[in-house]
Design a protein around this motif. Sequence first.
Motif, short mmCIF file in Angstrom:
data_model
loop_
_atom_site.label_atom_id
_atom_site.label_comp_id
_atom_site.label_asym_id
_atom_site.label_seq_id
_atom_site.Cartn_x
_atom_site.Cartn_y
_atom_site.Cartn_z
N ASN A 1 0.85 -1.18 0.00
CA ASN A 1 0.00 0.00 0.00
C ASN A 1 0.89 1.25 0.00
O ASN A 1 1.93 1.29 0.68
CB ASN A 1 -0.90 0.01 1.23
CG ASN A 1 -2.01 1.05 1.15
OD1 ASN A 1 -2.26 1.63 0.09
ND2 ASN A 1 -2.66 1.30 2.27
N ARG A 2 0.49 2.26 -0.75
CA ARG A 2 1.29 3.48 -0.81
C ARG A 2 1.38 4.13 0.57
O ARG A 2 0.48 4.03 1.39
CB ARG A 2 0.67 4.46 -1.82
CG ARG A 2 0.87 4.02 -3.25
CD ARG A 2 0.11 4.91 -4.22
NE ARG A 2 0.40 6.33 -4.05
CZ ARG A 2 0.66 7.17 -5.06
NH1 ARG A 2 0.66 6.72 -6.31
NH2 ARG A 2 0.86 8.44 -4.83
N ALA B 1 -4.68 6.21 0.49
CA ALA B 1 -5.93 6.84 0.06
C ALA B 1 -7.07 6.51 1.01
O ALA B 1 -7.04 5.50 1.72
CB ALA B 1 -6.28 6.39 -1.36
N VAL C 1 -9.47 3.56 -1.30
CA VAL C 1 -8.90 2.35 -1.88
C VAL C 1 -7.50 2.12 -1.32
O VAL C 1 -6.83 3.03 -0.85
CB VAL C 1 -8.82 2.45 -3.42
CG1 VAL C 1 -10.20 2.53 -4.05
CG2 VAL C 1 -7.97 3.65 -3.85
N ARG D 1 -3.98 1.37 -2.70
CA ARG D 1 -3.29 1.53 -3.99
C ARG D 1 -1.96 0.77 -3.98
O ARG D 1 -1.11 1.01 -3.11
CB ARG D 1 -3.02 3.00 -4.28
CG ARG D 1 -4.26 3.88 -4.27
CD ARG D 1 -3.89 5.33 -4.55
NE ARG D 1 -3.45 5.53 -5.93
CZ ARG D 1 -2.87 6.65 -6.37
NH1 ARG D 1 -2.65 7.66 -5.53
NH2 ARG D 1 -2.51 6.76 -7.64
N SER D 2 -1.81 -0.14 -4.91
CA SER D 2 -0.54 -0.85 -5.03
C SER D 2 0.54 0.13 -5.46
O SER D 2 0.43 0.78 -6.51
CB SER D 2 -0.66 -1.98 -6.04
OG SER D 2 0.57 -2.66 -6.18
N ARG E 1 1.80 0.48 -11.45
CA ARG E 1 1.88 1.15 -12.76
C ARG E 1 3.30 1.11 -13.35
O ARG E 1 3.50 1.53 -14.48
CB ARG E 1 1.39 2.59 -12.64
CG ARG E 1 -0.12 2.70 -12.51
CD ARG E 1 -0.60 4.14 -12.64
NE ARG E 1 -0.23 4.94 -11.49
CZ ARG E 1 0.45 6.08 -11.55
NH1 ARG E 1 0.85 6.54 -12.72
NH2 ARG E 1 0.73 6.75 -10.46
N ASP F 1 -6.94 -0.35 -13.62
CA ASP F 1 -7.26 0.75 -14.54
C ASP F 1 -6.95 0.35 -15.97
O ASP F 1 -5.87 -0.19 -16.26
CB ASP F 1 -6.46 2.00 -14.16
CG ASP F 1 -6.94 2.63 -12.86
OD1 ASP F 1 -7.93 2.15 -12.29
OD2 ASP F 1 -6.30 3.61 -12.42
N TYR G 1 -2.50 6.25 -16.02
CA TYR G 1 -2.85 5.44 -14.85
C TYR G 1 -3.11 3.98 -15.22
O TYR G 1 -3.35 3.15 -14.33
CB TYR G 1 -4.08 6.02 -14.15
CG TYR G 1 -3.78 7.25 -13.33
CD1 TYR G 1 -3.27 7.15 -12.06
CD2 TYR G 1 -3.99 8.52 -13.87
CE1 TYR G 1 -2.97 8.28 -11.31
CE2 TYR G 1 -3.70 9.66 -13.14
CZ TYR G 1 -3.19 9.53 -11.86
OH TYR G 1 -2.90 10.66 -11.13
N GLU H 1 -2.87 0.60 -12.90
CA GLU H 1 -2.97 0.79 -11.45
C GLU H 1 -3.89 -0.27 -10.86
O GLU H 1 -4.99 -0.52 -11.34
CB GLU H 1 -3.48 2.19 -11.10
CG GLU H 1 -3.86 2.32 -9.63
CD GLU H 1 -3.54 3.67 -9.01
OE1 GLU H 1 -4.17 3.98 -8.00
OE2 GLU H 1 -2.64 4.37 -9.51
N GLN I 1 -5.92 -1.58 -7.45
CA GLN I 1 -6.49 -1.10 -6.20
C GLN I 1 -7.36 -2.16 -5.55
O GLN I 1 -7.95 -3.00 -6.24
CB GLN I 1 -7.35 0.16 -6.44
CG GLN I 1 -6.60 1.34 -7.04
CD GLN I 1 -7.49 2.53 -7.29
OE1 GLN I 1 -8.72 2.44 -7.19
NE2 GLN I 1 -6.89 3.67 -7.63
#
Length: 358
Positions: free
Chosen positions: A262-263, A267, A270, A272-273, A277, A300, A307, A310, A312
């Motif tokens: 996770n970032r 967020a 969600v 987010r990996s 990307r 995405d 994007y 991406e 999620q």
Amino acid sequence: MFGVSVFLGDELTIETKDYLQAMKDSGFEGVFSSLHIPEEDVSQYVKRLKTLGQWAKELGMRLMVDISGEALRKIGFSFDRPDEMLAIGITGLRMDYGITNQISAQVSRSMTVAFNASTITKEDVEELKKYNADFDQMEAWHNYYPRPETGLEKRLFIRKNQWLKALGFNVMAFVPGNEKLRGPLFCQLPTLENHRGMHPLASTIELLEECAVNDVYIGDPTIDERTKQQFFYYIKKKTLLFSIKEVPETNYLSVIVGKHQNRWDAARDVIRSADARFRTIPTIEPQHMDDRVKGSITLDNKLYGRYMGEIQVVKRPLFNDEKVNIVAHVIPEDIQLIDWCKEGQLFELQSIQDNERG
């Protein structure tokens, strides 16, 4: 520390020993048992206790036994002879009502002593100091609550734990199992009422992250194989393992399975990996652009421009988006783990088919 429970009212079998070995391999280091079932035959208790102690020694696990003075006498041991208990593998005693602080202080100079975390008072602590207790050997253990609606309330639980930790106690609490449950009610054995019916690992993380708890034990006799694997990933790899089920006729499952993080700028809606990307991926065509429920795994597509690719995990319901494909869903049993995938958390997406084969 993480631990399991073994109840001496049940016969100890090779399956019991294999379970202890599997849990040790998953990162568990403690065993809890109890000597509070008076209708059972005393000789059976002694035999089973010695067997359990031997197994714990072989596995390098500590063994904590819940005991009353009368039960200890019945099985032929004494607070005055802790060396005899240590010799059979018992490394600590959780003291029941009626055992004086003087005796507890005496025992603490030889082995670990645990008190009822909910009922210990400031006066008890002062008295333990008076009797020269070894506070490095003392812990505060909460109960589990078999009857629904009787488990503890989280806010007061946290307040008590903060007080105990300020005094120097390690705090232990129980979470429910999800395979073999303990009778006669079979309603799980959590400390917190809101954990009844929850995923054992989600309950564990809540205790560790939000409730000022140091050690967590599984209250019920067993957890299932998939949950063992999830504890192994969490303890050994610092990773949350999500089992996922693919959407029928998707072309992109291979793109999302595997390891992620996770970032750090997590967020709201969600997970987010962080590096999704930046992977080498094919062109993602629009596909399965449905409403996104909690647990949806999305990818995405090319309509999202830069994007595209991406990945999620959806944390809260979101409308459909023509630029976002749904590729899979976290299985219902793991949905509660999503809330604990915080900033920077490692996680892995594993197809349920692969999970079942592994």
